[in-house]
Design an enzyme around this catalytic site. Structure first.
Site, PDB file in Angstrom:
ATOM      1  N   HIS A  68       6.666 -20.342  -0.863  1.00 37.77           N
ATOM      2  CA  HIS A  68       6.959 -19.978  -2.258  1.00 37.77           C
ATOM      3  C   HIS A  68       7.532 -21.154  -3.039  1.00 37.77           C
ATOM      4  O   HIS A  68       7.436 -21.215  -4.240  1.00 37.77           O
ATOM      5  CB  HIS A  68       8.016 -18.864  -2.290  1.00 37.77           C
ATOM      6  CG  HIS A  68       7.460 -17.496  -2.389  1.00 37.77           C
ATOM      7  ND1 HIS A  68       6.910 -17.022  -3.538  1.00 37.77           N
ATOM      8  CD2 HIS A  68       7.361 -16.487  -1.498  1.00 37.77           C
ATOM      9  CE1 HIS A  68       6.510 -15.778  -3.347  1.00 37.77           C
ATOM     10  NE2 HIS A  68       6.754 -15.435  -2.117  1.00 37.77           N
ATOM     11  N   ASP A 104      -7.791   0.577 -12.817  1.00 34.74           N
ATOM     12  CA  ASP A 104      -6.496   1.206 -13.010  1.00 34.74           C
ATOM     13  C   ASP A 104      -5.589   0.931 -11.800  1.00 34.74           C
ATOM     14  O   ASP A 104      -5.722   1.577 -10.751  1.00 34.74           O
ATOM     15  CB  ASP A 104      -6.729   2.716 -13.202  1.00 34.74           C
ATOM     16  CG  ASP A 104      -5.461   3.489 -13.495  1.00 34.74           C
ATOM     17  OD1 ASP A 104      -4.368   2.986 -13.211  1.00 34.74           O
ATOM     18  OD2 ASP A 104      -5.574   4.624 -14.006  1.00 34.74           O
ATOM     19  N   GLU A 156       2.312 -13.585  -9.591  1.00 33.45           N
ATOM     20  CA  GLU A 156       3.159 -13.968  -8.456  1.00 33.45           C
ATOM     21  C   GLU A 156       2.608 -15.178  -7.712  1.00 33.45           C
ATOM     22  O   GLU A 156       1.441 -15.181  -7.286  1.00 33.45           O
ATOM     23  CB  GLU A 156       3.287 -12.778  -7.491  1.00 33.45           C
ATOM     24  CG  GLU A 156       4.252 -13.084  -6.357  1.00 33.45           C
ATOM     25  CD  GLU A 156       4.590 -11.873  -5.493  1.00 33.45           C
ATOM     26  OE1 GLU A 156       4.498 -10.731  -5.977  1.00 33.45           O
ATOM     27  OE2 GLU A 156       4.942 -12.094  -4.320  1.00 33.45           O
ATOM     28  N   LYS A 198       3.728  -3.421   0.105  1.00 38.12           N
ATOM     29  CA  LYS A 198       3.760  -4.105  -1.201  1.00 38.12           C
ATOM     30  C   LYS A 198       2.960  -5.402  -1.094  1.00 38.12           C
ATOM     31  O   LYS A 198       2.245  -5.794  -2.013  1.00 38.12           O
ATOM     32  CB  LYS A 198       5.213  -4.366  -1.601  1.00 38.12           C
ATOM     33  CG  LYS A 198       5.408  -4.903  -3.012  1.00 38.12           C
ATOM     34  CD  LYS A 198       5.349  -6.410  -3.105  1.00 38.12           C
ATOM     35  CE  LYS A 198       5.641  -6.895  -4.513  1.00 38.12           C
ATOM     36  NZ  LYS A 198       5.490  -8.356  -4.646  1.00 38.12           N
TER      37      LYS A 198
HETATM   38  C1  MEV Z   1       6.111 -10.488  -1.419  1.00 40.74           C
HETATM   39  O1  MEV Z   1       5.577 -10.238  -2.689  1.00 40.74           O
HETATM   40  C2  MEV Z   1       5.350  -9.746  -0.348  1.00 40.74           C
HETATM   41  C3  MEV Z   1       5.974  -9.777   1.050  1.00 40.74           C
HETATM   42  O2  MEV Z   1       7.336  -9.359   0.963  1.00 40.74           O
HETATM   43  C4  MEV Z   1       5.175  -8.859   1.917  1.00 40.74           C
HETATM   44  C5  MEV Z   1       5.792  -8.597   3.265  1.00 40.74           C
HETATM   45  O3  MEV Z   1       7.017  -8.641   3.399  1.00 40.74           O
HETATM   46  O4  MEV Z   1       5.010  -8.301   4.195  1.00 40.74           O
HETATM   47  C6  MEV Z   1       6.010 -11.175   1.603  1.00 40.74           C
END
Ligand code: MEV
Length: 425
Positions: A377, A279, A85, A263
């Site tokens: 990004h 893992d 990513e 995430k």
């Molecule tokens: C993207 O991989 C992760 C984010 O969505 C985390 C977040 O929203 O805090 C940018």
């Protein structure tokens, strides 16, 4: 038209990887470019892959990048991260730089203690079963430690038991947790072997039937805590700080936001876990279960302001990683990555991983509370989209920079731009 493929390939596991690739290609009707892609990716890697998993035909390379600027417990550390990513590694570099003036990340741990569960069922007196198990603690210790004398030699081994009675749809069950110090191992093999050795004895002593014998990934006795302070001047002012706190309060109150917020933390955590051959699924499972320990799913991190108005970040999560066993020990890239990290114990590795998770969370919250996530990004994403539509060599940068200039990173636009470049217009 129906697809006439079959998922049966007789004796696939007995073939060499090259034979398997042929057999799969035939059955899946692969074209030459797909076969070449798989064969090329296999080069130099397939022997190891064949040892690690069943029916190996190829491998898949994940980029490894280095997060700079990290200071963990006063030590400067370069952190290899394996991720596909874009922006993940850049975010850690940037966030770590912004807290260097306050000393970086400070950590603490509860030690490398894992647990396995043994399920006892079928008894009409589960409470009685519970006490019968507690009475055997000395024998349990002996059985567990005899299962793994090497672990005992290195200072680990059986520590304690915890016996619970839980209510289920089929009535109460007695659940025995054996608690084991697994030292520099992740510990799954050690505790699973102990649980399997112990289960028949538990049945014999209690009269209950033993069924499952397996570690718990909710490794809440193997918790690592990291904290860091970001000065207001490094954040972009009080308004940004307050907006970041609002972003955190949103995540902590709403599971829909918490899932995404967490995430982001796992973007950092899993990348280091993977780079060191550990893992990722075990860590992910433990992290999310721990985030729901209060009975509802909330933010893994905590954010507040200190007396000087600086932003304080805290991340506390289970971190069951090892340095010995599994892919960590046999994957040469994992070994090299550990060398970059310069860690000698699983504990030291775990502290770095949680610090990276916190840095990642700071970066995501700051981006979201200010410019949004797409701007950062854009550059790398534009290149990915250029690759996706088939750009090669210099075309990649040409397509990417036009997409960026348009401010729209879309596949259809990338196709148009590439066609124009190729037509010499
Ligand atoms: C993207 O991989 C992760 C984010 O969505 C985390 C977040 O929203 O805090 C940018």
């Amino acid at each position: 038209m129906s697809d006439a493929r079959s998922s049966r390939i007789e004796g696939l596991h007995k073939m060499t990887p090259a034979e398997r690739l042929q057999a799969v290609s035939r059955q899946a009707g692969l074209g030459n470019s797909a076969i070449d892609a798989l064969a090329t990716a296999a080069e130099g890697q397939i022997e190891l892959a064949d040892r690690l998993v069943e029916n190996a035909i190829s491998t898949m390379a994940i980029p490894v990048g280095i997060a700079t600027n990290m200071v963990v417990d006063g030590r400067e550390v370069l952190v290899p991260m394996a991720t596909e990513e874009s922006s993940v590694i850049a975010a850690v570099c940037n966030s770590a730089k912004r807290c260097r003036s306050t000393g970086g990340f400070v950590t603490s741990t509860s030690g490398p203690v894992m647990a396995a569960q043994i399920q006892l069922l079928g008894a009409s007196d589960p409470m009685n079963v519970r006490l019968k198990v507690y009475e055997r603690i000395d024998e349990i210790r002996t059985i567990c430690d005899e299962t793994d004398p090497l672990l005992v030699k290195f200072g680990g081994g059986f520590r304690d038991i915890d016996v619970r009675v839980i209510d289920t749809d089929e009535g109460p069950m007695t659940i025995v947790h054996i608690i084991v110090d697994t030292r520099d191992a992740m510990g799954a093999n050690a505790v699973n072997s102990m649980a399997e050795a112990l289960a028949p004895k538990l049945s014999e002593w209690t009269g209950a039937r033993s069924l499952l014998r397996i570690l718990t990934n909710l490794a809440d006795r193997r918790v690592v805590r990291a904290r860091a302070v970001w000065p207001v001047s490094e954040i972009g002012g009080e308004e940004v700080r307050d907006d970041m706190l609002s972003a955190y309060h949103f995540a902590d109150a709403d599971p829909y936001r918490a899932a995404t917020h967490n995430k982001g933390i796992m973007n950092g955590v899993s990348a280091v876990v993977l780079a060191t051959g550990n893992d990722t699924r075990a860590i992910e499972a433990g992290a999310h279960a721990y985030a729901a320990r209060d009975g509802w799913y909330r933010s893994m991190s905590r954010w507040e302001t200190d007396g000087d108005g600086n932003l304080v970040g805290i991340l506390e999560m289970p971190m069951a990683v090892g340095l010995i066993g599994g892919a960590t020990k046999i994957h040469p890239t994992a070994q090299a990555n550990l060398e970059i990290l310069g860690v000698k114990t699983a504990d030291a590795l775990a502290r770095i991983i949680v610090s990276v998770g916190l840095a990642q969370n700071f970066g995501a919250m700051r981006a979201l509370a200010t410019t949004g996530i797409q701007k950062g990004h854009m550059a790398l994403h534009a290149q990915n989209v250029a690759l996706m539509v088939g750009a090669v060599g210099v075309e990649i940068d040409l397509v990417a920079s036009e997409l960026k200039a348009l401010g729209k990173v879309r596949q259809d636009l990338a196709e148009e731009i590439l066609a124009r470049i190729r037509a010499g217009k």
